[in-house]
Design a protein around this motif. Structure first.
Motif, mmCIF file in Angstrom:
data_model
loop_
_atom_site.group_PDB
_atom_site.id
_atom_site.type_symbol
_atom_site.label_atom_id
_atom_site.label_comp_id
_atom_site.label_asym_id
_atom_site.label_seq_id
_atom_site.Cartn_x
_atom_site.Cartn_y
_atom_site.Cartn_z
ATOM 1 N N ASP A 297 0.835 -1.203 0.000
ATOM 2 C CA ASP A 297 0.000 0.000 0.000
ATOM 3 C C ASP A 297 0.872 1.256 0.000
ATOM 4 O OD1 ASP A 297 -2.306 -1.476 -0.028
ATOM 5 O OD2 ASP A 297 -2.615 -1.367 2.147
ATOM 6 N N HIS A 298 1.939 1.213 0.785
ATOM 7 C CA HIS A 298 2.836 2.367 0.858
ATOM 8 C C HIS A 298 3.635 2.529 -0.438
ATOM 9 C CE1 HIS A 298 5.394 5.352 2.822
ATOM 10 N NE2 HIS A 298 6.422 4.739 2.278
ATOM 11 N N PHE A 299 4.075 1.421 -1.000
ATOM 12 C CA PHE A 299 4.954 1.465 -2.177
ATOM 13 C C PHE A 299 4.189 1.717 -3.475
ATOM 14 C CE2 PHE A 299 7.513 -0.598 -5.558
ATOM 15 C CZ PHE A 299 8.697 0.114 -5.404
ATOM 16 N N MET A 300 2.885 1.498 -3.487
ATOM 17 C CA MET A 300 2.138 1.486 -4.738
ATOM 18 C C MET A 300 2.249 2.785 -5.548
ATOM 19 S SD MET A 300 0.853 -1.016 -6.167
ATOM 20 C CE MET A 300 0.477 -1.023 -7.911
ATOM 21 N N PRO A 301 2.199 3.980 -4.928
ATOM 22 C CA PRO A 301 2.367 5.191 -5.744
ATOM 23 C C PRO A 301 3.702 5.230 -6.482
ATOM 24 C CG PRO A 301 1.436 5.744 -3.617
ATOM 25 C CD PRO A 301 1.847 4.312 -3.537
ATOM 26 N N MET A 302 4.737 4.706 -5.851
ATOM 27 C CA MET A 302 6.033 4.662 -6.518
ATOM 28 C C MET A 302 6.051 3.598 -7.613
ATOM 29 S SD MET A 302 7.720 7.062 -5.036
ATOM 30 C CE MET A 302 6.112 7.871 -4.988
ATOM 31 N N MET A 303 5.336 2.502 -7.373
ATOM 32 C CA MET A 303 5.234 1.467 -8.395
ATOM 33 C C MET A 303 4.539 2.010 -9.636
ATOM 34 S SD MET A 303 6.136 -1.647 -8.939
ATOM 35 C CE MET A 303 5.851 -2.861 -10.231
ATOM 36 N N GLU A 304 3.527 2.835 -9.430
ATOM 37 C CA GLU A 304 2.843 3.438 -10.570
ATOM 38 C C GLU A 304 3.785 4.348 -11.352
ATOM 39 O OE1 GLU A 304 -0.451 5.286 -8.703
ATOM 40 O OE2 GLU A 304 -1.531 3.389 -8.353
ATOM 41 N N ASN A 305 4.616 5.094 -10.647
ATOM 42 C CA ASN A 305 5.633 5.913 -11.331
ATOM 43 C C ASN A 305 6.581 5.030 -12.130
ATOM 44 O OD1 ASN A 305 4.548 8.163 -10.136
ATOM 45 N ND2 ASN A 305 6.249 8.538 -8.736
ATOM 46 N N ALA A 306 6.989 3.920 -11.524
ATOM 47 C CA ALA A 306 7.919 3.013 -12.196
ATOM 48 C C ALA A 306 7.291 2.408 -13.450
ATOM 49 C CB ALA A 306 8.365 1.915 -11.237
ATOM 50 N N LEU A 307 6.020 2.061 -13.385
ATOM 51 C CA LEU A 307 5.346 1.482 -14.549
ATOM 52 C C LEU A 307 5.253 2.488 -15.697
ATOM 53 C CD1 LEU A 307 2.510 -0.421 -12.659
ATOM 54 C CD2 LEU A 307 4.326 -1.478 -14.007
ATOM 55 N N ARG A 308 5.080 3.761 -15.346
ATOM 56 C CA ARG A 308 5.037 4.779 -16.400
ATOM 57 C C ARG A 308 6.404 4.955 -17.047
ATOM 58 N NH1 ARG A 308 1.198 7.249 -12.889
ATOM 59 N NH2 ARG A 308 2.841 8.303 -11.711
ATOM 60 N N ARG A 309 7.453 4.913 -16.232
ATOM 61 C CA ARG A 309 8.793 5.127 -16.777
ATOM 62 C C ARG A 309 9.331 3.886 -17.471
ATOM 63 N NH1 ARG A 309 10.125 9.114 -18.536
ATOM 64 N NH2 ARG A 309 10.074 10.385 -16.630
ATOM 65 N N ILE A 310 9.042 2.697 -16.929
ATOM 66 C CA ILE A 310 9.560 1.442 -17.485
ATOM 67 C C ILE A 310 8.367 0.536 -17.785
ATOM 68 C CG2 ILE A 310 11.207 -0.444 -17.150
ATOM 69 C CD1 ILE A 310 12.487 1.213 -14.885
ATOM 70 N N PRO A 311 7.713 0.711 -18.917
ATOM 71 C CA PRO A 311 6.495 -0.057 -19.222
ATOM 72 C C PRO A 311 6.695 -1.569 -19.181
ATOM 73 C CG PRO A 311 6.722 1.797 -20.737
ATOM 74 C CD PRO A 311 7.998 1.732 -19.960
ATOM 75 N N ALA A 312 7.923 -2.034 -19.415
ATOM 76 C CA ALA A 312 8.167 -3.477 -19.389
ATOM 77 C C ALA A 312 7.862 -4.095 -18.022
ATOM 78 C CB ALA A 312 9.618 -3.770 -19.773
ATOM 79 N N LEU A 313 7.818 -3.272 -16.978
ATOM 80 C CA LEU A 313 7.487 -3.796 -15.655
ATOM 81 C C LEU A 313 6.075 -4.381 -15.610
ATOM 82 C CD1 LEU A 313 9.041 -1.086 -13.292
ATOM 83 C CD2 LEU A 313 9.735 -3.475 -13.472
ATOM 84 N N GLU A 314 5.224 -3.946 -16.534
ATOM 85 C CA GLU A 314 3.868 -4.518 -16.592
ATOM 86 C C GLU A 314 3.917 -6.030 -16.786
ATOM 87 O OE1 GLU A 314 0.945 -3.282 -16.226
ATOM 88 O OE2 GLU A 314 0.943 -1.127 -16.657
#
Length: 801
Positions: A297-314
């Motif tokens: 829950d705490h990390f999720m906003p940063m995970m969303e940033n990471a997904l935008r920057r590195i789409p392969a994380l999807e």
């Protein structure tokens, strides 16, 4: 191996920092060293660090230390046979807005002063270097090919192996239970019923350092936070790089992220704005090679940033969300040095997530300090003596440290200040300043008024023309032509009293202290090498009584130096900083306004004299001097009468001015400031202060200076282009070569351009002959601006410009 009963040096902590200190002490020839680790080597923070090493940093000190670290990590394997995992991958730092691009360009310019080459690239080139990233919002980036990464545990093991080869004894599963002192000095380390007597003890035990230091009554203001990164399983895009190939380390500071490849997958970490503090009572006593609970829950906003920057994380399968504790400090800089409270006790910690990158250089700096008895290089921003005891208050640390982590990637704008743990130390006239519209910054724990335009004249922050320029201009005019109050109450005040007070001060200070009563001496306190440890004024109040006035950040270091110097001198010193206010009163109308507050006559003082004065309902004394370089006074008033004096001055027509105004005037006047122009690696002659050295009085550092011919000097500089906005540390060029660095800079309201002070090493011969020398360039964010220089103050040298 049996625990010894005696050792010369005991190091507490077997992480990368403790191992580095042991290695460097032994490499310098120190013997009889013991390292004590409560569990296993690297079992605290070291083992889960990400291992990123970037050369480009926002300060000269950090850049030097990290450059040494990288050189060391590349050489350790050949020396010890233990690989460190050093891999030169390069690093890529992205900018998604103009201010971020300016900031990383500023770091490139600073790096060039040290011979570090980095390239500013566009989004297309960034995509070539890191094919997995989305670059539609990227407006530029910096590619640093010399950066890389290490395996943190392997670095520590290589350092420990090198230390053992030189005779260092390392004991694991050996928890320290107490520290002992004799006569106030550290004398031993307790391990249950066993005692190791020691001449020196070094605390480098990460998260637990503050608690261990407290065993000896020492302050070590650091606190832990939770720190997160994810590890993914192998990704096809990373595997496609080929065996042994690596991506550069990635920094996306606008999204609060860093990343690198890891075992054919990715490591993506963050410095999230809403960080989580970590009270140590949440950790079990046997916490070792352990992690904290995942918190998606705490990390999720940063995970969303990471997904935008590195789409392969999807498409990536997350192997784990790693949550490991790390320690941070009050001002986001690490700390090292000898404890001000306990001689012989050395402290290093609060690495603020740069421990692996700094370990080599900082370990060496600490080892050299232990051996020499004082720093051997410029370490002011890391020097533990910058912290007063108030900064170790647990409530202040609990409030501040999560903000420190959360703002790790902030742009370092002028005017930036932390928002938490505010109001800890307030001037006796604080309420009056608030009513006058003061904008405050927290400096050395004190609330300091920087200008009087409030928030409207402060925000938004920028690297360009600041919002406060016009407001500060009005305050500068008041300091010149009116009567402006400058609150200097944060300055340190130390009474020095006793039959040997004069002799003691003549040994401590470079200037002649045998001055008449009622006089003020301007002087420096030097180290054995002649470097400047502090910059002070000293008032003589009686045959055996003096008052020393020091900068707000110099009180702890001055008191420590005085204790070290006392010896057999019959003298006592008392810190009375909180007992008095100091009100600067600057401007052509200062005397008239001061006289208007009372029917008691203002004393007729010459420069650097002081005398009694009444101000409205208050009484104190006035000194004829001003750090602005303008006409004026410093008024010294007991704290309980300070508001009465302030109110009387305002009623008589005085206005207010803040630190930004006094800073501009200081630089125009060529006045040096500690931590900028002055420091332990700078001599009075280099700073142009040789005339204040009273040779023949036996002051500390005199022998080193007697035949000293400076090879560099502080100069005043005036820029030609009004668009130039220097801040600090920018490289100065002459004849196309690096000649030095800016030490202070401000807007000159006299010239309508920026002025600065700089330390340069060329062309000294020409500067000695000509009043003004042209042909200089200063690089600001990869753009060079022409400037002229002089050994004289700017307000004199460039008066006809």
């Amino acid at each position: 191996m049996t625990l010894p009963s005696r050792a010369r040096t005991v190091i507490i902590g077997g992480g990368v920092i403790g191992c580095s200190i042991a290695y460097h002490l032994a490499r310098e020839g120190r013997t009889d060293i013991v390292v004590l680790e409560r569990s296993k080597l690297t079992s605290g923070t070291t083992w889960h660090a990400a291992g990123l090493v970037r050369r480009l940093r926002p300060s000269a000190t950090l850049t030097r230390l990290i450059n040494y670290s990288i050189d060391l990590y590349g050489a350790l394997e050949a020396e010890t046979g233990q690989a460190t995992g050093w891999t030169q991958t390069g690093s890529l730092t992205l900018a998604a807005n103009p201010d971020r691009l300016t900031n990383i360009k500023r770091q490139v310019s600073l790096g060039r002063a040290f011979g570090l080459e980095a390239e500013v690239v566009d989004a297309a080139r960034a995509k070539e270097l890191w094919p997995l990233i989305e670059t539609s919002d990227v407006i530029g980036a910096v590619w640093s090919p010399a950066d890389g990464r290490v395996n943190p545990s392997d670095v520590a093991l290589a350092l420990s192996k090198g230390a053992r080869a030189r005779g260092v004894r390392i004991f694991e599963d050996t928890a320290v239970t107490g520290l002992q002192k004799k006569g106030g000095r550290i004398s031993g380390v307790a391990l249950g019923e066993h005692l190791i007597e020691a001449e020196e003890v070094v605390i480098a035990c990460g998260l637990w350092s503050r608690e261990v230091a407290a065993m000896a009554g020492a302050n070590m203001p650091l606190y832990a936070c939770e720190h997160f990164y994810i590890l993914t399983k192998p990704l096809q895009e990373v595997q496609a790089l080929g065996k042994g190939a690596h991506l550069p380390t990635l920094n996306d500071q606008d999204a609060f992220l860093y990343a690198r490849d890891d075992v054919e997958g990715l490591l993506v970490g963050c410095f999230e704005p809403q960080a989580k503090g970590l009270p140590l009572d949440r950790l079990p006593r046997d916490f070792s090679f352990d992690l904290l609970d995942e918190d998606w829950d705490h990390f999720m906003p940063m995970m969303e940033n990471a997904l935008r920057r590195i789409p392969a994380l999807e498409r990536a399968e997350v192997r784990m969300l790693l949550n490991g504790p790390e320690s941070f400090t009050f001002d986001s800089q690490f700390m090292l040095g000898e404890s001000p409270e306990v001689p012989g006790l050395f402290l290093m910690g609060g690495m603020n997530s740069t421990g692996i990158a700094l370990a080599g250089g900082a370990g060496r700096a600490m080892a050299e300090w232990i051996i020499a008895g004082e720093p051997t290089m410029e370490l002011n921003e890391a020097d533990i003596r910058r912290f007063s005891p108030e900064m170790n208050v647990l409530g202040a640390l609990e409030a501040r440290i999560p903000e420190v982590l959360g703002r790790h990637y902030d742009n370092p704008y002028p005017g930036r200040s932390m928002e938490t743990a505010r109001g800890q130390r307030r001037s006796p006239i604080h309420a009056g300043l608030v009513a006058a519209g003061a904008r405050f910054e927290s400096r050395c724990g004190w609330e300091r008024a920087v200008h009087f335009g409030g928030e409207a004249a402060h925000l938004p922050l920028t690297f360009g023309v600041p919002a406060w320029r016009d407001q500060v201009g009005r305050e500068v005019q008041a300091c010149r032509n009116g009567a402006a109050i400058l609150d200097q109450s944060a300055f340190g005040k130390i009474w020095v009293q006793g039959p040997d007070a004069c002799a003691f001060l003549n040994h401590l200070c470079a200037a002649q202290m045998d001055i008449p009563e009622g006089r003020i001496a301007y002087t420096q306190i030097l180290n054995r090498k002649g470097g400047i440890e502090s910059d002070v004024t000293v008032q003589r109040h009686g045959p055996e009584t003096y008052l020393m006035i020091a900068g707000a950040g110099e009180v702890v270091r001055d008191l420590k130096r005085m204790l070290e110097t006392k010896g057999d001198f019959r003298v006592e010193f008392t810190d009375v900083t909180s007992g008095y206010a100091i009100l600067g009163l600057a401007g052509a109308q200062a005397r008239a306004v001061l006289q208007a507050t009372s029917n008691s006559p203002v004393p007729d003082l010459k420069r650097f004299q002081f005398g009694p004065v009444e101000i409205g309902l208050a009484r104190g004394w006035a000194g004829r001097l001003s750090f602005t370089g303008e006409e004026g006074y410093e008024l010294y008033i007991p704290a309980d009468m300070a508001m009465a004096a302030y109110e009387a001055l305002v009623a008589a027509g005085a206005s207010q001015a803040g630190l930004y105004a006094s800073g501009s005037l200081r630089i125009e006047s060529g006045f040096r400031a500690f931590g900028h122009e002055l420091g332990p690696g700078t001599t009075p002659q280099e700073a142009g202060l040789g005339a204040f050295c009273a040779f023949g009085t036996g002051f500390a550092g005199e022998d080193a200076l007697r035949e000293h011919i400076p090879e560099r000097r502080i100069v005043s500089m005036l820029f030609d282009d009004p668009e130039a906005v220097p801040i600090h540390d920018e490289p100065v060029y002459y004849g196309g070569q690096v000649a030095g660095q800016i030490t202070s800079a401000a807007w000159s309201y006299k010239y309508g351009r920026s002025v600065a002070l700089a330390m340069i090493d060329t062309p000294l011969d020409q500067l000695a002959i000509d009043t003004v020398v042209s042909g200089f360039e200063v690089e600001i964010a990869c753009t060079r601006y022409s400037a002229k220089a002089s050994l004289k103050p700017a307000k004199e040298a460039f008066a006809h410009d």
